[in-house]
Design a protein around this motif. Sequence first.
Motif, short mmCIF file in Angstrom:
data_model
loop_
_atom_site.label_atom_id
_atom_site.label_comp_id
_atom_site.label_asym_id
_atom_site.label_seq_id
_atom_site.Cartn_x
_atom_site.Cartn_y
_atom_site.Cartn_z
N LEU A 1 -16.91 -3.29 -11.02
CA LEU A 1 -17.25 -2.32 -11.84
C LEU A 1 -17.90 -1.43 -11.96
CD1 LEU A 1 -18.00 -4.81 -15.33
CD2 LEU A 1 -15.93 -3.30 -15.33
N THR A 2 -18.03 0.08 -11.89
CA THR A 2 -19.12 1.03 -12.01
C THR A 2 -20.49 0.83 -13.23
OG1 THR A 2 -17.99 1.57 -9.92
CG2 THR A 2 -20.09 2.52 -10.49
N LEU A 3 -21.01 0.97 -13.13
CA LEU A 3 -21.61 0.84 -14.73
C LEU A 3 -22.52 2.37 -13.95
CD1 LEU A 3 -23.70 -2.17 -14.96
CD2 LEU A 3 -21.43 -1.62 -15.28
N ALA A 4 -23.21 3.32 -15.83
CA ALA A 4 -23.69 4.33 -15.78
C ALA A 4 -25.30 4.15 -15.47
CB ALA A 4 -23.18 4.93 -17.05
N PRO A 5 -26.13 4.57 -14.69
CA PRO A 5 -27.30 3.92 -14.64
C PRO A 5 -28.34 3.33 -15.56
CG PRO A 5 -26.55 5.64 -12.82
CD PRO A 5 -25.50 6.31 -13.77
N GLN A 6 -27.63 4.31 -16.51
CA GLN A 6 -28.73 4.27 -17.63
C GLN A 6 -28.36 3.62 -18.47
OE1 GLN A 6 -26.53 6.69 -17.10
NE2 GLN A 6 -25.67 7.77 -19.09
N ASP B 1 -28.65 -2.45 -20.70
CA ASP B 1 -28.21 -2.87 -21.78
C ASP B 1 -26.94 -3.54 -21.35
OD1 ASP B 1 -29.87 -1.22 -23.42
OD2 ASP B 1 -28.80 0.48 -22.89
N PHE B 2 -26.16 -3.61 -20.85
CA PHE B 2 -24.95 -4.64 -19.75
C PHE B 2 -25.04 -5.47 -19.53
CE2 PHE B 2 -21.25 -5.20 -16.90
CZ PHE B 2 -20.35 -5.01 -18.06
N MET B 3 -26.11 -5.92 -18.56
CA MET B 3 -26.51 -6.95 -17.95
C MET B 3 -26.67 -7.80 -18.51
SD MET B 3 -25.10 -6.44 -14.99
CE MET B 3 -25.43 -8.28 -15.07
N SER C 1 -23.88 -6.02 -6.69
CA SER C 1 -24.17 -6.10 -5.19
C SER C 1 -25.40 -5.26 -4.44
CB SER C 1 -23.05 -3.92 -5.46
OG SER C 1 -23.00 -3.34 -3.63
N VAL C 2 -25.45 -5.82 -3.36
CA VAL C 2 -26.92 -5.98 -3.20
C VAL C 2 -27.49 -4.20 -3.01
CG1 VAL C 2 -28.69 -6.46 -0.83
CG2 VAL C 2 -26.99 -8.16 -2.45
N GLN C 3 -26.55 -2.90 -2.19
CA GLN C 3 -26.15 -2.18 -1.72
C GLN C 3 -26.05 -1.11 -2.71
OE1 GLN C 3 -23.78 -4.25 -1.20
NE2 GLN C 3 -24.57 -4.28 1.84
N ASP C 4 -25.93 -1.61 -4.42
CA ASP C 4 -25.61 -0.69 -5.30
C ASP C 4 -26.22 -1.58 -6.74
OD1 ASP C 4 -25.03 1.18 -7.01
OD2 ASP C 4 -23.09 1.57 -6.18
N ALA C 5 -27.02 -1.58 -7.35
CA ALA C 5 -27.53 -2.09 -8.48
C ALA C 5 -26.35 -1.86 -9.45
CB ALA C 5 -29.09 -1.93 -8.78
N ASN C 6 -25.98 -0.71 -9.29
CA ASN C 6 -24.84 -0.05 -10.78
C ASN C 6 -22.83 -0.52 -10.41
OD1 ASN C 6 -26.48 1.34 -12.04
ND2 ASN C 6 -26.71 2.95 -10.66
N SER C 7 -22.89 -1.69 -9.05
CA SER C 7 -21.67 -1.89 -8.97
C SER C 7 -22.01 -4.08 -9.21
CB SER C 7 -21.31 -1.40 -7.19
OG SER C 7 -20.18 -2.58 -6.79
N VAL C 8 -20.64 -3.50 -9.79
CA VAL C 8 -20.69 -4.84 -10.18
C VAL C 8 -19.15 -5.81 -10.27
CG1 VAL C 8 -20.84 -6.45 -12.74
CG2 VAL C 8 -22.81 -5.00 -12.21
N LEU C 9 -19.00 -7.11 -9.47
CA LEU C 9 -17.83 -7.42 -9.45
C LEU C 9 -17.67 -8.91 -10.29
CD1 LEU C 9 -15.98 -8.42 -6.90
CD2 LEU C 9 -17.13 -10.25 -7.34
N LEU C 10 -16.76 -8.47 -10.92
CA LEU C 10 -16.49 -10.29 -11.30
C LEU C 10 -15.73 -11.39 -11.49
CD1 LEU C 10 -16.29 -8.17 -15.18
CD2 LEU C 10 -18.01 -9.69 -14.48
N TYR C 11 -15.78 -12.07 -10.75
CA TYR C 11 -15.07 -13.11 -10.48
C TYR C 11 -14.22 -14.73 -11.02
CZ TYR C 11 -12.82 -16.40 -6.68
OH TYR C 11 -11.89 -17.86 -6.28
N GLU C 12 -13.52 -14.52 -11.35
CA GLU C 12 -13.28 -15.29 -13.01
C GLU C 12 -11.75 -15.43 -12.93
OE1 GLU C 12 -12.24 -12.99 -16.61
OE2 GLU C 12 -13.62 -11.45 -16.09
N ALA D 1 -18.95 2.33 -22.73
CA ALA D 1 -19.07 3.51 -22.95
C ALA D 1 -20.16 3.49 -21.41
CB ALA D 1 -19.70 4.12 -24.08
N MET D 2 -20.41 2.26 -21.42
CA MET D 2 -21.45 1.87 -20.31
C MET D 2 -20.61 2.03 -18.34
SD MET D 2 -23.10 -1.26 -21.84
CE MET D 2 -23.81 -0.77 -23.75
N VAL D 3 -19.55 1.82 -18.83
CA VAL D 3 -18.75 1.51 -17.52
C VAL D 3 -18.07 3.10 -17.24
CG1 VAL D 3 -16.55 0.34 -16.18
CG2 VAL D 3 -18.00 -1.04 -17.88
N THR D 4 -18.48 3.27 -15.87
CA THR D 4 -18.05 4.62 -15.61
C THR D 4 -15.79 4.03 -15.07
OG1 THR D 4 -18.49 4.58 -13.75
CG2 THR D 4 -20.13 6.27 -15.97
#
Length: 102
Positions: free
Chosen positions: A9-14, A18-20, A45-56, A82-85
Amino acid sequence: MAYVVVVDLTLAPQHRGDFMPLMLANAAASLAHEPGCRQFDVCVSVQDANSVLLYEVYDSAAAFQTHLESPHFQSFDQNSAAMVTHKSVRSYLLPDTSAAGA
């Protein structure tokens, strides 16, 4: 074999703040209320806080489908869409390693 789902997932920074909480509540509800859900990790992600990975990890594809139909997932999906780009979903099979040494 277990059924594994990896979601990028890539989140809209703003919306990150709210997303987490929504994401973590969905993961916790999945583990608590879905017998077929074995593992649900939320990684940022350590490099980009707007990058989220889910492992299910689920017992089966049917157990994952049950997850998608659950009230907590439906609510999460509606409230966070709407929070995910960007969203990418991949599925894998996790071989049973218990027979490897036999």
